[in-house]
Design an enzyme around this catalytic site. Structure first.
Site, PDB file in Angstrom:
ATOM      1  CB  THR A   1      -8.284  14.263  -8.614  1.00 55.21           C
ATOM      2  OG1 THR A   1      -9.208  13.682  -7.699  1.00 55.21           O
ATOM      3  CG2 THR A   1      -7.472  15.291  -7.841  1.00 55.21           C
ATOM      4  CG  ASP A   2     -13.503  13.188  -7.791  1.00 56.53           C
ATOM      5  OD1 ASP A   2     -12.419  12.972  -7.212  1.00 56.53           O
ATOM      6  OD2 ASP A   2     -14.420  12.336  -7.840  1.00 56.53           O
TER       7      ASP A   2
ATOM      8  CE1 TYR B   1      -3.634  13.025  -5.520  1.00 57.52           C
ATOM      9  CE2 TYR B   1      -5.898  12.840  -4.732  1.00 57.52           C
ATOM     10  CZ  TYR B   1      -4.979  12.812  -5.767  1.00 57.52           C
ATOM     11  OH  TYR B   1      -5.408  12.585  -7.053  1.00 57.52           O
TER      12      TYR B   1
ATOM     13  CE  LYS C   1      -3.443  15.669  -9.626  1.00 62.11           C
ATOM     14  NZ  LYS C   1      -2.426  15.338 -10.687  1.00 62.11           N
TER      15      LYS C   1
END
Ligand code: TYD
Length: 363
Positions: free
Chosen positions: A149-150, A173, A177
């Site tokens: 994810t960015d 989160y 990641k």
């Protein structure tokens, strides 16, 4: 929608001056939002492929997301219920289906939930990723693709994140990641595992669990419930349609260089208030439904990706925000039987915990 079939054999990749054929893809988290769209897109695009979905079926995994695949692709599609953090379930799936490729979509993904408690995020996004990597390393694999994810870059107040930027996650989160993402790259450097990482921007489209802003605000508006907009609503996200995101992942999987990360961004950045107004306008609802509430703690103000590296491999997103968001909103309006059962039980308990006091004490 980009559903064009490619001529066979599409799964032939250059490796060390020889060719690699990818055939049996394990799509972990394939009953979730992006994973289910990816499974469907790949089955439609490539007749030579078999897709095996491995999914734990948490609250965000839903067999309804895959319901059409069984009659359509019965001989090329299989579903296995299992957790990527469960080594025996993972090894069985590898063995039973002669897996040669992994596309890891399995993740706990919602920032607000990670703020309430990060244990599930560490279990799936970190430990689960490690279990998958170990299975891939010990059994041998042609490609391992990690969907990231960015958010791993942290907020970028100006400019755009490139793949060379340091990771600087700022919520539980994105920290989970980033840990998974770095472990994947470490397996390439340490063991030579043929990995590719993709880092996508905010994604919208059909089958997204109604905790993320677009399906949450759309379904709330359909029920004439308030839309809880955090803080000043001027936070910026880059938005991509799920099929464009999936086609970017496909490009990175087939054409990406192993050991590399690829950003998957549309370039279309919008403030949350703009997204909110577009949803209301599409549904013919008034702005009085917007309720400004206390901000998310540590809320990242802006993300923006530089996706030139993936575009150089030939990937081009096909959908435009101003048309594709209203089309997505209409999909939720027209598929009430998909989302209505989800907004019950555990969802209502979560909603109360997340929004109850915020909505009572709105800003
Ligand atoms: P979200 O869909 O949760 O994705 P992410 O946190 O991964 O970007 O949120 C998108 C943006 O919308 C983010 O800036 C937070 C904001 N937001 C709200 O204002 N209210 C809400 O109820 C939610 C879920 C998100």
């Amino acid at each position: 929608m980009n559903h064009a079939k490619e001529a066979a054999p599409p799964w032939t990749l250059p490796r060390n001056n020889s060719r690699v054929t990818l055939k049996n893809i394990l799509v972990t988290g394939g009953a979730g939002f992006i994973g289910s769209n990816f499974a469907r897109m790949m089955l439609e695009r490539y007749e030579s492929l078999r897709i095996v979905v491995l999914d734990k079926l948490t609250y965000a995994g839903n067999l309804q997301n895959l319901a059409d695949l069984n009659p359509r692709f019965a001989h090329r599609y299989a579903f296995v219920q299992g957790d990527i953090a469960d080594a025996s379930a993972v090894h069985s799936a590898f063995a039973d289906f002669s897996i040669d490729t992994v596309a890891n979509f399995a993740a706990a993904t919602h920032v607000d939930r990670s703020i309430l408690g990060a244990a599930d995020f560490i279990a799936t996004d970190v430990t689960g990723t490690h279990v998958l990597l170990e299975a891939a390393r010990t059994r041998g694999i042609e490609r391992y693709l990690q969907v990231s994810t960015d958010e791993v870059y942290g907020e970028v107040l100006s400019g755009a994140s490139t793949e060379r930027d340091p990771l600087a996650p700022r919520n539980p989160y994105s920290a989970s990641k980033a840990a998974g993402d770095l472990m994947v790259l470490a397996y390439h450097h340490t063991y030579g595992l043929p990995v590719v990482v993709t880092r996508g921007c905010n994604t919208y489209g059909p089958y997204q669990y109604p905790e993320k802003i677009l399906p949450l605000f759309t379904t709330n508006a359909l029920e004439d419930l308030p839309l809880p907009l955090y803080g000043d609503g001027r936070q910026v996200r880059e938005w991509i349609h799920v099929l464009d995101h999936c086609s970017g992942i496909d490009t990175a999987l087939r054409r990406g260089e192993v050991g590399h990360a690829y950003n998957v961004g549309s370039g279309e950045e919008r403030e949350n208030i703009h997204v909110t107004r577009l949803i209301l306008e599409t549904l013919g609802k008034g702005e009085s439904l917007i309720q400004r509430v206390a901000d998310r703690p540590g809320h990242d103000r802006r993300y923006h990706l530089d996706s030139a590296k993936l575009r150089a491999l030939g990937w081009v997103p096909a959908q435009r925000f101003e048309e594709a968001v209203p089309a997505t909103v209409r999909w939720y309006r027209d598929n009430e039987e998909w989302w209505r059962p989800l907004k019950s039980g555990e969802y209502l308990a979560y909603y109360q915990q997340q929004y109850g006091s915020r909505l009572r004490g709105s800003v």
